[in-house]
Write a protein that holds these residues in place. Structure first.
Motif, short mmCIF file in Angstrom:
data_model
loop_
_atom_site.label_atom_id
_atom_site.label_comp_id
_atom_site.label_asym_id
_atom_site.label_seq_id
_atom_site.Cartn_x
_atom_site.Cartn_y
_atom_site.Cartn_z
N VAL A 1 62.89 -6.54 50.00
CA VAL A 1 63.64 -5.83 48.96
C VAL A 1 63.97 -4.42 49.43
CG1 VAL A 1 63.51 -4.88 46.63
CG2 VAL A 1 62.70 -7.20 47.07
N TYR A 2 63.00 -3.76 50.04
CA TYR A 2 63.24 -2.41 50.57
C TYR A 2 64.34 -2.43 51.63
CZ TYR A 2 62.51 1.93 53.13
OH TYR A 2 62.71 3.14 53.76
N LEU A 3 64.31 -3.43 52.50
CA LEU A 3 65.32 -3.52 53.55
C LEU A 3 66.71 -3.80 52.98
CD1 LEU A 3 63.31 -5.53 56.25
CD2 LEU A 3 63.83 -3.09 56.26
N PHE A 4 66.77 -4.60 51.92
CA PHE A 4 68.06 -4.85 51.25
C PHE A 4 68.66 -3.54 50.73
CE2 PHE A 4 67.36 -9.54 50.71
CZ PHE A 4 68.60 -9.93 51.19
N VAL B 1 61.90 0.56 59.89
CA VAL B 1 61.83 1.52 58.79
C VAL B 1 61.54 2.92 59.31
CG1 VAL B 1 61.05 -0.26 57.20
CG2 VAL B 1 59.35 1.18 58.35
N GLY B 2 62.00 3.93 58.57
CA GLY B 2 61.79 5.33 58.93
C GLY B 2 60.60 5.93 58.23
N ILE B 3 60.48 7.26 58.35
CA ILE B 3 59.33 7.95 57.77
C ILE B 3 59.42 8.03 56.25
CG2 ILE B 3 58.88 9.32 59.85
CD1 ILE B 3 60.37 11.62 58.50
N ASP B 4 60.59 7.73 55.68
CA ASP B 4 60.75 7.78 54.23
C ASP B 4 60.38 6.47 53.55
OD1 ASP B 4 62.83 6.42 55.41
OD2 ASP B 4 64.35 7.14 54.01
N PHE B 5 59.82 5.52 54.31
CA PHE B 5 59.46 4.21 53.76
C PHE B 5 58.39 4.35 52.68
CE2 PHE B 5 56.44 0.69 53.74
CZ PHE B 5 57.27 -0.38 53.48
N SER C 1 52.02 1.58 48.85
CA SER C 1 51.98 1.94 50.28
C SER C 1 53.08 2.96 50.51
CB SER C 1 52.20 0.69 51.15
OG SER C 1 52.21 1.02 52.52
N TYR C 2 52.73 4.24 50.38
CA TYR C 2 53.76 5.27 50.46
C TYR C 2 54.06 5.69 51.90
CZ TYR C 2 49.45 8.05 50.11
OH TYR C 2 48.17 8.53 50.26
N THR C 3 53.40 5.07 52.88
CA THR C 3 53.82 5.10 54.29
C THR C 3 53.75 3.66 54.77
OG1 THR C 3 51.57 5.45 55.12
CG2 THR C 3 52.87 7.43 54.62
N SER C 4 54.23 3.44 55.97
CA SER C 4 54.24 2.06 56.49
C SER C 4 52.86 1.58 56.91
CB SER C 4 55.19 1.97 57.69
OG SER C 4 54.77 2.83 58.74
N GLN C 5 51.88 2.50 57.04
CA GLN C 5 50.59 2.13 57.62
C GLN C 5 49.79 1.15 56.78
OE1 GLN C 5 51.84 5.14 57.86
NE2 GLN C 5 51.53 5.93 59.93
#
Length: 454
Positions: A188-191, A198-202, A207-211
């Motif tokens: 959904v995020y990628l859509f 993904v960038g740092i604004d993911f 999960s407010y970062t990709s980690q």
């Protein structure tokens, strides 16, 4: 008669893969709904928390517990948690307590409870010492410590309600559906933001970062392997979906885990496939090698992320500036209070979040000093001992799961992240309680002789 038939069907539903699938789907639908519409599915999730009371074992609490965090679509913190999160959490806890009252299962404290409570007690003492020295008690730091003890309490209660029998397979299916729900959220995020690394604004909210999302997906891979190794190869589709999610996220820790762990994972997964084993392993290793090669050659962002991930193994020369700053801060905080540490009071931020040190050992040293490190080593020793002493054909895949936690913990937050801690504890309990010896041994040799005479 009708009630008995209904009860049988409900128990079949709870023990089948449809229940964890339903919970994972409800979690995703709650997450995707804007504004107050999430309450529609959250209330249904809440009602289902009481359905396991009709079952004889506590396996259905697995999906209810580990799928709960991913329902939050806003930036998660103690100050911004939506009310329905607390409602569902309270429903699960109340349901497990009622299960104990009704079923009266034998108390099980969990294999890691003593060492874990010792570690958290050191953190609490360090926090209180720092609070006295600074003349203030930070509410966010205190809530975080209370949450650590809360996870330990849930671990003990869950170990008690779980019961004996085959629980690891059920947990593996639950983890598979959890990872698929997370991948749907990523999709959904990628859509919304374009199909690329993904960038740092993911952010997914919880999960407010990709980690964090990447870590959960990486930790799900050994449980896919457990399902596939039991001659259920169709789960490989979900595993590929999960690996794609890890690649899209491209978190340093996730890529490092994937690069170093993929070959051992393949070798352990298909070990039971006998004569097909070498062909499957060779084919998959070649396919993955070619895929990674193409991504490295034709996707500049991915190749740079991979290089940074590999460079991060050199902890003394960290390339990521933000992580290097955290490492430097951790060392200075530890040297200032080497015995008991500077406590989690030094890790709290103004917006209600806890900024951990992006390394398990450094976080331990800051939170509890040298005493905390000793408690952590005791916890680690007991963790691996209980894993390796168990006679189970899934032993080495679960051991790989523990290695993944250690590997990710070199450059990211694992067991001190509350979601990952809960995931780890439920996984450990499911592994240890799976096919454990019966509470009461029944000798049936007399009845066997009676049958022969009859």
């Amino acid at each position: 008669m009708l009630i008995n038939t209904l009860l049988i069907k409900v128990r079949y539903y709870l023990d089948s893969l449809y229940f964890p699938l339903s919970i994972a789907l409800l979690a995703f639908l709650t997450w995707i709904m804007p504004g107050g519409f999430g309450w529609i599915f959250a209330l249904l999730y809440f009602l289902l928390t009481f359905l396991p009371l009709l079952d004889k074992q506590g396996k259905p609490y697995m999906p209810l517990l580990i799928c709960l965090p991913i329902i939050v679509n806003s930036k998660i913190s103690f100050e911004t948690m939506p009310p329905f999160f607390y409602l569902i959490g309270a429903g699960i806890l109340l349901s497990m307590i009622l299960f104990i009252i009704i079923r009266k299962p034998r108390f099980q404290r969990g294999d890691l409870s003593i060492e874990m409570l010792l570690l958290f007690t050191v953190f609490f003492i360090s926090f209180m010492v720092a609070s006295v020295q600074q003349g203030k008690v930070d509410s966010n730091g205190l809530l975080y410590l209370i949450s650590l003890f809360g996870c330990a309490a849930i671990y003990i209660i869950f170990s008690t309600v779980l019961g004996q029998g085959e629980t690891l397979s059920y947990f593996s299916k639950t983890v598979a559906f959890l990872s698929m729900a997370i991948c749907l959220e990523i999709l959904v995020y990628l859509f919304k933001n374009g199909f690329s690394i993904v960038g740092i604004d993911f952010t997914l909210g919880w999960s407010y970062t990709s980690q964090t999302a990447s870590t959960i997906l990486c930790l799900s891979l050994p449980f896919y392997a457990i399902l596939i190794s039991s001659h259920k190869p169709y789960w490989f589709i979900g595993e590929v979906f999960t690996i794609a999610g890890i690649i899209f996220l491209s978190a340093d820790s996730g890529l490092l885990c994937l690069i170093l762990g993929i070959i051992p994972l393949i070798l352990l997964t298909f070990n039971s496939y006998k004569k097909y084993y070498p062909y499957i392993c060779l084919g998959l290793i070649i396919f993955i090698g070619v895929t990674f090669g193409l991504l490295l050659g034709f996707n500049e962002r991915f190749s740079s992320r991979v290089l940074v991930a590999i460079q991060s193994l050199n902890l003394g020369n960290e390339q990521a500036i933000w992580r290097k700053d955290l490492f430097s801060k951790a060392i200075s905080l530890f040297t200032a209070n080497p015995v008991i540490g500077s406590s989690f009071l030094s890790m709290t931020s103004e917006n209600g979040t806890i900024i951990l040190m992006s390394n398990t050992v450094l976080t331990t040293l800051v939170g509890g000093g040298s005493i905390g490190l000793v408690a952590f080593l005791l916890f680690e020793i007991k963790n691996y001992y209980t894993c390796l002493k168990k006679k189970s054909h899934e032993k080495w895949l679960f051991f790989l799961f523990l290695i993944f936690i250690e590997l990710i913990g070199l450059i990211d937050n694992t067991i001190y992240n509350l979601m990952i801690l809960l995931f780890f504890l439920i996984a450990n309990s499911s592994y240890q309680m799976s096919n454990r010896p019966a509470d009461v041994i029944i000798y049936d040799s007399f009845y066997e002789n009676y049958k022969k005479l009859d």
